[in-house]
Structure formats: C-alpha cells, structure tokens
Design a protein around this motif. Structure first.
Motif, mmCIF file in Angstrom:
data_model
loop_
_atom_site.group_PDB
_atom_site.id
_atom_site.type_symbol
_atom_site.label_atom_id
_atom_site.label_comp_id
_atom_site.label_asym_id
_atom_site.label_seq_id
_atom_site.Cartn_x
_atom_site.Cartn_y
_atom_site.Cartn_z
ATOM 1 N N LEU A 42 0.826 -1.210 0.000
ATOM 2 C CA LEU A 42 0.000 0.000 0.000
ATOM 3 C C LEU A 42 0.860 1.259 0.000
ATOM 4 N N VAL A 43 1.904 1.282 0.841
ATOM 5 C CA VAL A 43 2.783 2.455 0.904
ATOM 6 C C VAL A 43 3.460 2.692 -0.443
ATOM 7 N N CYS A 44 3.956 1.617 -1.062
ATOM 8 C CA CYS A 44 4.632 1.753 -2.355
ATOM 9 C C CYS A 44 3.675 2.245 -3.437
ATOM 10 N N ALA A 45 2.488 1.659 -3.494
ATOM 11 C CA ALA A 45 1.523 2.023 -4.532
ATOM 12 C C ALA A 45 1.012 3.444 -4.347
ATOM 13 N N VAL A 46 0.683 3.824 -3.109
ATOM 14 C CA VAL A 46 0.187 5.175 -2.848
ATOM 15 C C VAL A 46 1.276 6.210 -3.121
ATOM 16 N N SER A 47 2.501 5.913 -2.718
ATOM 17 C CA SER A 47 3.617 6.838 -2.975
ATOM 18 C C SER A 47 3.812 7.048 -4.467
ATOM 19 N N ASP A 48 3.769 5.961 -5.223
ATOM 20 C CA ASP A 48 3.900 6.072 -6.680
ATOM 21 C C ASP A 48 2.769 6.906 -7.269
ATOM 22 N N ALA A 49 1.554 6.677 -6.790
ATOM 23 C CA ALA A 49 0.400 7.421 -7.300
ATOM 24 C C ALA A 49 0.569 8.924 -7.053
ATOM 25 N N VAL A 50 1.011 9.277 -5.838
ATOM 26 C CA VAL A 50 1.221 10.693 -5.503
ATOM 27 C C VAL A 50 2.277 11.314 -6.419
ATOM 28 N N LEU A 51 3.386 10.606 -6.601
ATOM 29 C CA LEU A 51 4.474 11.123 -7.422
ATOM 30 C C LEU A 51 4.082 11.210 -8.897
ATOM 31 N N ILE A 52 3.377 10.207 -9.391
ATOM 32 C CA ILE A 52 2.971 10.197 -10.799
ATOM 33 C C ILE A 52 2.034 11.359 -11.102
ATOM 34 N N PHE A 53 1.025 11.541 -10.265
ATOM 35 C CA PHE A 53 0.072 12.625 -10.519
ATOM 36 C C PHE A 53 0.689 13.993 -10.245
ATOM 37 N N ALA A 54 1.677 14.044 -9.336
ATOM 38 C CA ALA A 54 2.397 15.303 -9.117
ATOM 39 C C ALA A 54 3.174 15.678 -10.372
ATOM 40 N N GLY A 55 3.790 14.669 -11.012
ATOM 41 C CA GLY A 55 4.523 14.930 -12.244
ATOM 42 C C GLY A 55 3.602 15.389 -13.363
ATOM 43 N N ILE A 56 2.430 14.762 -13.455
ATOM 44 C CA ILE A 56 1.459 15.143 -14.487
ATOM 45 C C ILE A 56 0.946 16.556 -14.231
ATOM 46 N N THR A 116 10.045 1.339 4.296
ATOM 47 C CA THR A 116 9.438 1.402 2.963
ATOM 48 C C THR A 116 9.382 2.843 2.468
ATOM 49 N N LEU A 117 8.987 3.763 3.341
ATOM 50 C CA LEU A 117 8.921 5.180 2.977
ATOM 51 C C LEU A 117 10.304 5.711 2.619
ATOM 52 N N ALA A 118 11.311 5.322 3.408
ATOM 53 C CA ALA A 118 12.671 5.798 3.147
ATOM 54 C C ALA A 118 13.191 5.268 1.816
ATOM 55 N N ASN A 123 14.955 7.953 -2.639
ATOM 56 C CA ASN A 123 15.570 7.503 -3.889
ATOM 57 C C ASN A 123 15.339 8.552 -4.984
ATOM 58 N N PRO A 124 16.380 9.270 -5.398
ATOM 59 C CA PRO A 124 16.194 10.312 -6.416
ATOM 60 C C PRO A 124 15.711 9.773 -7.750
ATOM 61 N N HIS A 125 16.004 8.498 -8.024
ATOM 62 C CA HIS A 125 15.563 7.919 -9.301
ATOM 63 C C HIS A 125 14.042 7.853 -9.393
ATOM 64 N N VAL A 126 13.382 7.754 -8.225
ATOM 65 C CA VAL A 126 11.928 7.689 -8.260
ATOM 66 C C VAL A 126 11.349 9.013 -8.749
ATOM 67 N N TYR A 127 12.047 10.114 -8.449
ATOM 68 C CA TYR A 127 11.577 11.424 -8.920
ATOM 69 C C TYR A 127 11.830 11.577 -10.416
ATOM 70 N N VAL A 154 -0.483 4.308 -12.658
ATOM 71 C CA VAL A 154 -0.799 3.947 -11.271
ATOM 72 C C VAL A 154 -1.285 2.503 -11.188
ATOM 73 N N LEU A 155 -2.110 2.086 -12.137
ATOM 74 C CA LEU A 155 -2.573 0.700 -12.173
ATOM 75 C C LEU A 155 -1.395 -0.262 -12.318
ATOM 76 N N ALA A 156 -0.417 0.115 -13.138
ATOM 77 C CA ALA A 156 0.776 -0.716 -13.310
ATOM 78 C C ALA A 156 1.515 -0.850 -11.986
ATOM 79 N N SER A 157 1.608 0.248 -11.244
ATOM 80 C CA SER A 157 2.289 0.233 -9.951
ATOM 81 C C SER A 157 1.568 -0.686 -8.965
ATOM 82 N N ILE A 158 0.240 -0.571 -8.895
ATOM 83 C CA ILE A 158 -0.539 -1.392 -7.968
ATOM 84 C C ILE A 158 -0.381 -2.880 -8.294
ATOM 85 N N ILE A 159 -0.506 -3.212 -9.579
ATOM 86 C CA ILE A 159 -0.403 -4.611 -9.995
ATOM 87 C C ILE A 159 0.996 -5.163 -9.742
ATOM 88 N N TRP A 160 2.028 -4.365 -10.051
ATOM 89 C CA TRP A 160 3.399 -4.833 -9.881
ATOM 90 C C TRP A 160 3.729 -5.101 -8.418
#
Length: 204
Positions: A42-56, A116-118, A123-127, A154-160
């Motif tokens: 959940l932490v990984c998927a939600v974090s990815d979702a926040v970052l992805i939509f922030a980038g968009i 998990t959060l750390a 990780n700068p690569h995630v940005y 985001v769906l890809a992140s959740i599934i992965w």
C-alpha cells in the motif's frame, strides 16, 4: 473500451517500476517473510500514485529547475542504502534461525513502514522516473489524455507491487532453507551497495 493513453501509461509505468532496485528488493523480502505485506504494498503504490500525478500536474518542472533537490536526495538515499546494505550483509554472514513460517516474529509494522517510505522517497531515481519522465510523457498525451495516462501508470504500480509482495509466497519451498535467506540477503546487500554508489558517483 481501454483508451490508448491509459494503455501507454500502463506499459510505460510498468517498464520503469519493474527494474531491479532497492524498493523492489525490500518488497520481495517482506513478501517472502510474510511480514506486513499489505502495508508495504500500500505504501509503495500510494507513494507512486502521488508522485505520478504530481509529475502530471507539473511538479517535474520544479525538480528540473532545482537540481539541488535531487542532489540532497542522492546523499540521503545513498547513506540510507549503505546502512541497509550493512545490515543485510550482517544477516547473510551471521544469519538468525528463521524460515518462511517463522517470519511473523519479525519487526513491528511501524519500522517496516518507515523503511518502505525511506526506500521510496529517499531515492532520487523515483523522482526522475515518476515525476520527470512519466510527467513529460503524459504531457504529450494532451487533455484529458495525460490523466488517463496517469491512471494507467498507477494501475501498473498497484499490480506490480501486489504481484511482487503477495506472489513471493510462491517461492515458499525454496526459502524454507536458511541458506536461501543468506543468498537473498547477500544479493540485497550487493544491490543496495551498487545503487548507493550509482547515486553518489554523479556528485563528483
């Protein structure tokens, strides 16, 4: 009917998320130990979702315009990964008696979530991957295509992360042996050290 931007976002997101890295290694290990898997996924998927939509939404321009943000993240991330690598190497050299079935006696949920959060936010690569790269590709989809692109990513992140965390139990037989855990921890230590080095080298 699935739209092209959504499918493009799913494919692009999956190709970036599935790369071997510190975050994926940690999710795999927690999945194998069956410790707080729901929380980690959940932490990984939600974090990815926040970052992805922030980038968009345009945050990628800020990250690109302020290189010091990534430099600070590189230093912090490298220090954390080096620390984690030391602990993984210690477990590989001096393993505690543990099997998959005994994994429930591990760390409490709080430290696992913090780790998990750390591994995600330091990780700068995630940005670069989510905020800058996915944000740039999404912008080429126009409106409302870029948001559909984001949903696909985001769906890809959740599934992965779900497949990685919960699918790890399929390796139950192999990791029933203590030697298998030593091999995994040794591999995790090497991955962490390599990624930490890759983070620091560009600063010199």
């Amino acid at each position: 009917m699935l739209s092209l931007p959504l499918l493009t976002g799913f494919g692009t997101g999956l190709s970036l998320i599935a790369a071997i890295g510190a975050q994926n290694a940690f999710v795999l290990r927690q999945g194998l130990r069956r410790q707080h898997v729901w929380a980690v996924v959940l932490v990984c998927a939600v974090s990815d979702a926040v970052l992805i939509f922030a980038g968009i939404a345009g945050l990628g321009f800020l990250v690109s315009a302020a290189p010091w943000i990534l430099s600070a993240a590189r230093i912090g991330g490298a220090l954390f990964l080096l620390t984690y690598a030391v602990f993984a190497a210690k477990r590989a050299l001096h393993p505690a008696t543990m099997s998959v079935e005994e994994g429930a006696s591990g760390p409490s949920r709080g430290p696992v979530i913090l780790t998990t959060l750390a591994l995600t936010w330091l990780n700068p690569h995630v940005y670069l991957d989510t905020v800058v790269l996915l944000g740039s590709v999404a912008s080429a989809q126009g409106d409302p295509g870029r948001w559909k692109f984001g949903v696909g990513a985001v769906l890809a992140s959740i599934i992965w992360f779900g497949a990685l965390g919960f699918g790890a139990r399929l390796l139950h037989g192999f990791f029933a042996k203590p030697l298998s855990w030593r091999i995994l921890d040794a591999a995790v230590a090497v991955v962490m050290l390599v990624i930490a080095a890759l983070l620091i080298i560009p600063l010199f």
